[in-house]
Design an enzyme around this catalytic site. Structure first.
Site, PDB file in Angstrom:
ATOM      1  N   LYS A  32      18.657  19.277 -10.993  1.00 35.71           N
ATOM      2  CA  LYS A  32      17.765  18.149 -11.268  1.00 35.71           C
ATOM      3  C   LYS A  32      18.476  17.042 -12.045  1.00 35.71           C
ATOM      4  O   LYS A  32      19.289  17.279 -12.917  1.00 35.71           O
ATOM      5  CB  LYS A  32      16.546  18.595 -12.061  1.00 35.71           C
ATOM      6  CG  LYS A  32      15.572  19.457 -11.295  1.00 35.71           C
ATOM      7  CD  LYS A  32      14.883  18.693 -10.195  1.00 35.71           C
ATOM      8  CE  LYS A  32      14.024  17.546 -10.689  1.00 35.71           C
ATOM      9  NZ  LYS A  32      12.915  17.984 -11.547  1.00 35.71           N
ATOM     10  N   HIS A  60       0.821  -1.202   0.000  1.00 36.28           N
ATOM     11  CA  HIS A  60       0.000   0.000   0.000  1.00 36.28           C
ATOM     12  C   HIS A  60       0.864   1.264   0.000  1.00 36.28           C
ATOM     13  O   HIS A  60       0.456   2.314   0.490  1.00 36.28           O
ATOM     14  CB  HIS A  60      -0.943   0.047   1.219  1.00 36.28           C
ATOM     15  CG  HIS A  60      -1.768  -1.183   1.374  1.00 36.28           C
ATOM     16  ND1 HIS A  60      -2.927  -1.412   0.660  1.00 36.28           N
ATOM     17  CD2 HIS A  60      -1.592  -2.285   2.161  1.00 36.28           C
ATOM     18  CE1 HIS A  60      -3.429  -2.584   0.998  1.00 36.28           C
ATOM     19  NE2 HIS A  60      -2.634  -3.145   1.907  1.00 36.28           N
ATOM     20  N   GLU A  81      10.311   7.182 -17.088  1.00 34.54           N
ATOM     21  CA  GLU A  81       8.995   7.809 -17.218  1.00 34.54           C
ATOM     22  C   GLU A  81       8.401   7.540 -18.603  1.00 34.54           C
ATOM     23  O   GLU A  81       7.186   7.328 -18.745  1.00 34.54           O
ATOM     24  CB  GLU A  81       9.121   9.310 -16.969  1.00 34.54           C
ATOM     25  CG  GLU A  81       9.443   9.643 -15.522  1.00 34.54           C
ATOM     26  CD  GLU A  81       9.780  11.098 -15.298  1.00 34.54           C
ATOM     27  OE1 GLU A  81       9.876  11.501 -14.140  1.00 34.54           O
ATOM     28  OE2 GLU A  81       9.958  11.837 -16.287  1.00 34.54           O
ATOM     29  N   SER A 126      17.186  19.358 -16.177  1.00 33.27           N
ATOM     30  CA  SER A 126      16.107  20.346 -16.275  1.00 33.27           C
ATOM     31  C   SER A 126      16.622  21.569 -17.013  1.00 33.27           C
ATOM     32  O   SER A 126      17.774  21.984 -16.831  1.00 33.27           O
ATOM     33  CB  SER A 126      15.632  20.739 -14.869  1.00 33.27           C
ATOM     34  OG  SER A 126      14.861  21.923 -14.924  1.00 33.27           O
TER      35      SER A 126
END
Length: 647
Positions: free
Chosen positions: A295, A168, A302, A289
């Site tokens: 970043k 969970h 993704e 980024s």
């Protein structure tokens, strides 16, 4: 209203009863050559098999069959000619009209027109798509094996790193990070099974079914299926031309594989995030980024996660296409190719990307779960009480009280005073602290499939063996081969590897040399390039460009393969290189589940020493009616057929 002239239509396979050409707008809407040109190799293979079948039925003379087959080979050896941009340029309705037009150009329109005897585009396209799908599935299974091998490598690098296991998305119990990584490997291994099952269900040949009612041509459909590497002909002609279950099977296998890749990507995104940090993502596998210099983004992961939805959509869209179709072929089925091509291409690209990325992940031991378990040892405390006779339901409640007390006091179960624990249950003894550590927690989970180090090591061994048996070999030692003198009184090791693009010229040259002398069947150009993944090469470690020997394993069906194009350099004969190649190719066949491997040779005694048995050539229709029927020496062949049963 004036209409633009539009492209000049290329040859059509229909239209004798029509007085007008198809409206250019509708013609553009109906064409499929812009995407089904990818079936060219399959269409050529199916047409070559049909030529042989027509010749056997005495509907083509031997000379006509030879001319058609040579023209088909030439069409298959060249990429499709792109339609020029001129408004008056010819266009093609589909790959079948393109092939027939090319045949007419090379062999004459009258002879090319005989190819359609007793055959329809309906059974031809159904056959082409099965052939294409079979090859695509084989490539996907290779990519899956590469990913499984990459996951096994990451699990091995992770060693004994203990991390929180989650349910969970909440911290649950200590596990080895390797255990979680191998869980993903097992998902991909099941995906391989699904693709294997899909390949098995498409293993029947529609060719010879005609448009829907069968053919009047007296072809032997069993032999026709064998020529194309199918296990059997389709049993019902009407079903054969409309059956696209195999497309749905492949799409489902791809969709579920992409779901699994998405789950892997999500776990890796979390594991490399600063909040968890169990894995570090190398610069070569990350992006940055445009605004925030600090970043380091997991864009590859993704994209894999995002592409999963695309492939799932291809499956659901195609099922919607099928659901309302009446029996037999309908033009709706033209919509099978783009979803199939896109879904399998996307899955293959995602697998390749993941396999590349896995090599750039590094475990971070400093982010391991502390030995105290960081609040994840409540189940172990319950197990302690169970070992002292407390029913688990009661132990669960008592351990929950202890966990709540630790949270309230801002400490861990290990650091709770013994008096506090005894106030919850007098069964807690001084030895309870020995239960409450993360390493001891995972060590107790030592049943099959558990996260105990020895069980994870066993699982890692199984996963690595599975991947190694299915992956194409890179450079691996061939230790049983005699060593090769290196000119300095020493010996250089010999390496076995998959053939590369750089090997094409010498392989083609040597095959041509022996085929010109009638020893080997010709194999060159586009056909050799397509077969290159099947070739294995032996070369000296210090000079990988030198070919000591090479050979290939040609798959005719999921059950049958042939060892062919076996060549040992003249200067290296007698060193055992041929035996080494054959042993390796047989191992590959076994790993794939193939049942029989055969050879045609003038050296039967050599193969008999390797366990092959002589059989009549006629017992191998897959070979006789694909290659032998086209061989110039077919009527005076002196080669012996031998078979090795692997079951």
């Amino acid at each position: 209203m004036n209409r633009a002239k539009g492209p000049r239509p290329g040859p059509r396979l229909w239209g004798g009863g029509f007085s007008q050409r198809l409206d250019p707008v509708l013609e553009a809407f109906c064409e499929s050559f812009s995407f089904d040109h990818r079936l060219l190799r399959a269409d050529v293979a199916a047409n070559r098999a049909w030529v042989a079948a027509l010749a056997e039925a005495d509907l083509l003379s031997a000379q006509e069959a030879a001319r058609l087959d040579a023209a088909l080979r030439a069409v298959g050896d060249e990429p499709p000619r792109a339609a020029p941009a001129s408004p008056d340029a010819a266009t093609f309705e589909d790959v079948h009209s393109y092939v027939e037009a090319e045949l007419a150009r090379r062999a004459g329109a009258d002879l090319a027109g005989k190819l359609r005897t007793g055959r329809s585009r309906n059974d031809l396209v159904a056959t082409d798509l099965r052939l294409w799908c079979r090859e695509a599935i084989a490539a996907l299974r290779q990519a899956l094996a590469d990913c499984v091998g990459g996951l096994a490598g990451l699990a091995e690098r992770s060693g004994g790193l203990i991390v929180p296991g989650y349910t969970h998305l909440r911290r649950a119990q200590p596990i080895l990070l390797a255990h979680q990584i191998l869980a993903h490997a097992h998902r991909l291994m099941r995906d391989d099974e699904r693709f294997q099952e899909a390949a098995g269900r498409l293993d029947e040949c529609p060719l010879g079914s005609g448009a829907l009612a069968g053919t009047t041509v007296p072809v032997d459909r069993q032999r026709l299926a064998g020529r194309l590497g199918f296990a059997r002909p389709a049993s019902n002609s009407l079903d054969a031309v409309s059956d696209r279950d195999f497309v749905a099977d492949a799409l489902y296998a791809a969709a579920l594989a992409m779901v699994h890749l998405s789950q892997i990507a999500e776990d890796l995104i979390l594991a490399t995030a600063e909040e968890l940090g169990w894995l570090a993502l190398g610069d070569a596998a990350a992006t940055g980024s445009s605004l925030m210099p600090q970043k380091k983004n997991p864009d590859v992961l993704e994209l894999i996660r995002g592409k999963a939805g695309r492939v799932c959509g291809r499956l659901s869209g195609f099922l919607a296409t099928l659901k309302g179709l009446p029996a037999a072929y309908n033009r709706d089925l033209q919509e099978d190719k783009e979803p199939l091509f896109d879904a399998l291409d996307t899955t293959a690209a995602s697998l390749r990307a993941l396999a590349a990325l896995l090599a750039h992940l590094r475990p971070v031991p400093e982010r391991a779960l502390s030995d105290e378990g960081d609040g994840l040892l409540a189940t172990d405390l319950a197990d302690y009480l169970v070992a002292r006779g407390v029913p688990f339901a009661r132990a669960h409640g008592l351990a929950g009280e202890a966990a709540a007390r630790a949270r309230r006091d801002g400490t861990t179960l290990l650091r709770l005073p013994l008096e506090t624990l005894r106030s919850i249950s007098p069964l807690f003894g001084e030895d309870v602290s020995g239960w409450l550590s993360a390493p001891r927690s995972i060590a107790r989970r030592d049943r099959e499939g558990g996260t105990a180090p020895e069980r994870v090591a066993e699982d890692l061994g199984r996963v690595r063996s599975w991947a190694a048996a299915r992956r194409a070999p890179g450079e691996v030692e061939a230790p049983d081969d005699p060593a090769l003198p290196n000119g300095h009184g020493d010996v250089a090791p010999v390496r076995l590897r998959q053939a590369s693009e750089d090997d094409l010229p010498p392989i083609e040259s040597r095959i041509r040399y022996w085929s010109d002398r009638g020893v080997l069947l010709p194999l060159a150009g586009r056909e050799l390039h397509a077969a290159l993944p099947d070739f294995r090469v032996l070369s000296p470690s210090g000079d990988p460009s030198a070919l000591l020997a090479f050979g290939s394993l040609r798959r005719y069906s999921p059950r049958l393969a042939e060892i062919r194009s076996l060549v040992v350099d003249d200067a290296q004969r007698g060193r055992g290189f041929g035996r080494r190649l054959i042993d390796h190719l047989l191992d590959e066949a076994r790993a794939e589940g193939l049942r029989r491997v055969f050879v045609l040779t003038r050296a039967p005694e050599f193969f008999e020493r390797l366990g092959f048995a002589r059989v009549p050539r006629e017992s191998l229709p897959e070979k006789v009616f694909v290659d032998c029927s086209l061989c110039a020496r077919r009527d005076r062949c002196d080669e012996q057929a031998l078979v090795k049963d692997l079951a």
